[in-house]
Design a protein around this motif. Structure first.
Motif, PDB file in Angstrom:
ATOM      1  N   LEU A   1     -14.740 -50.661  19.340  1.00 55.91           N
ATOM      2  CA  LEU A   1     -15.984 -51.118  19.953  1.00 55.91           C
ATOM      3  C   LEU A   1     -16.942 -49.951  20.149  1.00 55.91           C
ATOM      4  O   LEU A   1     -18.151 -50.066  19.907  1.00 55.91           O
ATOM      5  N   LYS A   2     -16.417 -48.823  20.588  1.00 56.36           N
ATOM      6  CA  LYS A   2     -17.247 -47.637  20.737  1.00 56.36           C
ATOM      7  C   LYS A   2     -17.845 -47.228  19.390  1.00 56.36           C
ATOM      8  O   LYS A   2     -19.013 -46.829  19.311  1.00 56.36           O
ATOM      9  N   PHE A   3     -17.045 -47.321  18.349  1.00 49.80           N
ATOM     10  CA  PHE A   3     -17.531 -46.980  17.007  1.00 49.80           C
ATOM     11  C   PHE A   3     -18.696 -47.895  16.618  1.00 49.80           C
ATOM     12  O   PHE A   3     -19.716 -47.429  16.105  1.00 49.80           O
ATOM     13  N   VAL A   4     -18.533 -49.189  16.861  1.00 47.79           N
ATOM     14  CA  VAL A   4     -19.582 -50.147  16.503  1.00 47.79           C
ATOM     15  C   VAL A   4     -20.858 -49.860  17.286  1.00 47.79           C
ATOM     16  O   VAL A   4     -21.970 -49.864  16.729  1.00 47.79           O
ATOM     17  N   ILE A   5     -20.733 -49.585  18.583  1.00 48.57           N
ATOM     18  CA  ILE A   5     -21.906 -49.301  19.414  1.00 48.57           C
ATOM     19  C   ILE A   5     -22.611 -48.041  18.915  1.00 48.57           C
ATOM     20  O   ILE A   5     -23.843 -48.010  18.775  1.00 48.57           O
ATOM     21  N   ALA A   6     -21.834 -46.992  18.648  1.00 48.26           N
ATOM     22  CA  ALA A   6     -22.430 -45.743  18.169  1.00 48.26           C
ATOM     23  C   ALA A   6     -23.091 -45.931  16.806  1.00 48.26           C
ATOM     24  O   ALA A   6     -24.182 -45.388  16.552  1.00 48.26           O
ATOM     25  N   PHE A   7     -22.456 -46.717  15.944  1.00 53.99           N
ATOM     26  CA  PHE A   7     -23.003 -46.953  14.609  1.00 53.99           C
ATOM     27  C   PHE A   7     -24.314 -47.731  14.687  1.00 53.99           C
ATOM     28  O   PHE A   7     -25.300 -47.384  14.011  1.00 53.99           O
ATOM     29  N   ILE A   8     -24.338 -48.782  15.523  1.00 53.48           N
ATOM     30  CA  ILE A   8     -25.575 -49.570  15.677  1.00 53.48           C
ATOM     31  C   ILE A   8     -26.683 -48.708  16.272  1.00 53.48           C
ATOM     32  O   ILE A   8     -27.838 -48.747  15.831  1.00 53.48           O
ATOM     33  N   GLY A   9     -26.341 -47.917  17.289  1.00 50.77           N
ATOM     34  CA  GLY A   9     -27.338 -47.041  17.895  1.00 50.77           C
ATOM     35  C   GLY A   9     -27.902 -46.043  16.901  1.00 50.77           C
ATOM     36  O   GLY A   9     -29.114 -45.809  16.853  1.00 50.77           O
ATOM     37  N   ALA A  10     -27.031 -45.461  16.069  1.00 47.17           N
ATOM     38  CA  ALA A  10     -27.475 -44.495  15.067  1.00 47.17           C
ATOM     39  C   ALA A  10     -28.330 -45.161  14.000  1.00 47.17           C
ATOM     40  O   ALA A  10     -29.314 -44.583  13.530  1.00 47.17           O
ATOM     41  N   CYS A  11     -27.968 -46.392  13.626  1.00 44.65           N
ATOM     42  CA  CYS A  11     -28.773 -47.126  12.632  1.00 44.65           C
ATOM     43  C   CYS A  11     -30.161 -47.451  13.181  1.00 44.65           C
ATOM     44  O   CYS A  11     -31.164 -47.370  12.446  1.00 44.65           O
ATOM     45  N   CYS A  12     -30.242 -47.786  14.452  1.00 39.90           N
ATOM     46  CA  CYS A  12     -31.548 -48.067  15.061  1.00 39.90           C
ATOM     47  C   CYS A  12     -32.419 -46.824  15.067  1.00 39.90           C
ATOM     48  O   CYS A  12     -33.617 -46.884  14.752  1.00 39.90           O
ATOM     49  N   TRP A  13     -31.812 -45.693  15.441  1.00 38.93           N
ATOM     50  CA  TRP A  13     -32.566 -44.437  15.423  1.00 38.93           C
ATOM     51  C   TRP A  13     -33.023 -44.089  14.006  1.00 38.93           C
ATOM     52  O   TRP A  13     -34.150 -43.640  13.799  1.00 38.93           O
ATOM     53  N   THR A  14     -32.134 -44.312  13.035  1.00 42.55           N
ATOM     54  CA  THR A  14     -32.470 -44.004  11.642  1.00 42.55           C
ATOM     55  C   THR A  14     -33.598 -44.900  11.143  1.00 42.55           C
ATOM     56  O   THR A  14     -34.506 -44.438  10.433  1.00 42.55           O
ATOM     57  N   ALA A  15     -33.555 -46.184  11.501  1.00 38.64           N
ATOM     58  CA  ALA A  15     -34.628 -47.092  11.092  1.00 38.64           C
ATOM     59  C   ALA A  15     -35.965 -46.646  11.670  1.00 38.64           C
ATOM     60  O   ALA A  15     -36.999 -46.659  10.981  1.00 38.64           O
TER      61      ALA A  15
END
Length: 445
Positions: free
Chosen positions: A19-33
């Motif tokens: 779950l932590k991985f998913v949260i970090a991945f989504i957060g990083a994708c939002c920043w990248t977008a």
């Protein structure tokens, strides 16, 4: 008798890690977008000068991909709440391997630091003198008069660190094997902390990397700068990878291994980056590699620019060696595979920085902001957040160990502003070494 880690209680919930991985991945994708959106004008302007594909290569290599990595790491570290280590009822026996080549100036201090550990279990220390031409072997023989747990394996000629460690492995008496560099000094409870972390980690753990810090940081400007790299950059990477159960380098300077697992994967391979290739062999075999953030070893960092560049060449070359020797690791369905793919981007980033950012910075000094300009600054705040976050984490760890973060403002300033100008070109030289198949030597750690 091997150690059955499955009998050790583990209170962690594995789903929470995913779950932590998913949260970090989504957060990083939002920043990248957001970064991609805000860099559109930059992309358009640069494309006018060097073409669209070259602009994509440079902008993504300089800002977008590093921004994703920094944001993923920042989100991950904010959620990293690892359980505290617990004292063991009884401590297993350990064997420490110390490979030494011309280490007369430092080997005595290393052995003294081991002697001050007061490790509660059985201790065996094997110094493998790898054909040294100085007084290394004589110093160890004198130390044997004081330390009953000390053994000297005196090899007649220099054959490299991997060979030395494999020869020492044949003499091990215990199921847990620790490697320690011959020019280092252990914090007083480093062995206890490392063993406790290994025993508390999930049952499929077969190696745990310790924490490496710079011992000679006061020597000159270069060592002052490296102090912050070890304290902030390397520490953050290992802590993040360990959170997702896949530390990619159990460094030879200070790590603990399961002896049977070492034998299973063939021990240390004969190559430049023997520690990273060995770690990937363990990961490829399905095992977990962890990190103990408060098992501290202080090592001597390179004191000259030449030696520093050689060190980072070796590290970069070791990564390429690991990909060549273990390509199947790319299809392993586990969280650590994400960071294996992450490493695939490093040559791109190093090339973009060396041949894009550095010339762009020179152009900016003359008023041409095609590559480096205000947009570069806008896209990089995550780097500052990550540094601040990791500083607070490491400072708390230092306080727990009764250590103090040294006031090294000059080193910090140079680390932030100039360090990449040395690090990333040196990495490119390492990639070229492997591509051109240049001669492999023990070199420097």
């Amino acid at each position: 008798m091997s150690i059955d880690k499955s009998k050790i209680e583990d209170s962690r919930i594995y789903f929470s890690v995913r779950l932590k991985f998913v949260i970090a991945f989504i957060g990083a994708c939002c920043w990248t977008a957001f970064s991609i959106w805000i860099s559109q004008n930059w992309m358009y302007d640069l494309s006018e000068y060097i073409g669209y594909f070259a602009a994509v290569f440079l902008i993504y290599g300089i800002a977008i991909i590093p921004g994703f990595m920094n944001s993923f790491a920042a989100f991950s570290l904010m959620m990293d709440q690892r359980p505290k280590r617990q004292p063991l009822v009884s401590y297993p026996g350990i064997t420490i391997l110390v490979a030494a080549y011309n280490e007369a100036a430092s080997i005595k201090d290393t052995l003294v630091s081991i002697g001050l550990q007061n490790y509660p279990g059985e201790l065996q220390v094997i110094v493998i003198n790898d054909g040294s031409q100085d007084e290394t072997a004589e110093i160890v023989r004198n130390a044997q008069l004081k330390f009953t747990w000390l053994t000297l394996l005196d090899l007649p000629q220099n054959a490299g660190k991997a060979h030395a460690l494999n020869e020492g492995l044949k003499l091990t008496q215990h199921d847990l094997v620790i490697t320690v560099d011959a020019d280092s000094y252990l914090h007083r409870i480093a062995l206890i902390n490392l063993v406790e972390r290994y025993m508390a980690d999930p049952p499929n753990t077969r190696a745990v990397a310790g924490k490496i810090l710079v011992r000679n940081s006061r020597e000159n400007v270069l060592t002052k700068t490296q102090e912050w790299d070890y304290f902030l950059g390397i520490a953050a990477t290992k802590r993040m990878q360990s959170l997702y159960q896949g530390t990619l380098v159990a460094q030879g300077a200070f790590s603990i291994y399961d002896r049977n697992a070492l034998v299973e994967v063939g021990g240390w391979p004969e190559c430049v980056g023997e520690d990273i290739v060995l770690t990937w062999a363990l990961l490829n075999a399905g095992y977990r590699v962890g990190h103990c953030e408060d098992a501290c070893l202080f090592t001597n960092a390179p004191t000259t620019l030449k030696v520093f560049v050689k060190q980072r060449q070796r590290w970069a070359r070791g990564m390429i060696e690991a990909f060549i020797q273990h390509p199947s690791i790319l299809i392993k369905p586990r969280l650590s595979t994400f960071f294996i793919y992450w490493n695939l981007f490093f040559p791109w980033l190093d090339i973009a920085f060396t041949f894009g950012f550095i010339p762009g910075l020179i152009l900016a000094c003359f008023g041409h902001y095609w590559i480096v300009g205000i947009m570069t600054l806008v896209l990089l705040p995550m780097a500052f957040l990550l540094g601040l976050l990791n500083y607070s984490i490491e400072r708390r760890m230092f306080n727990d160990l009764e250590l103090k973060v040294r006031k090294n403002f000059i080193g910090f300033l140079l680390y932030v502003i100039t360090y990449s100008f040395l690090l990333q070109p040196a990495s490119i030289l390492g990639y070229l070494d492997e591509v051109l198949r240049t001669r492999k030597t023990w070199g420097t750690k």
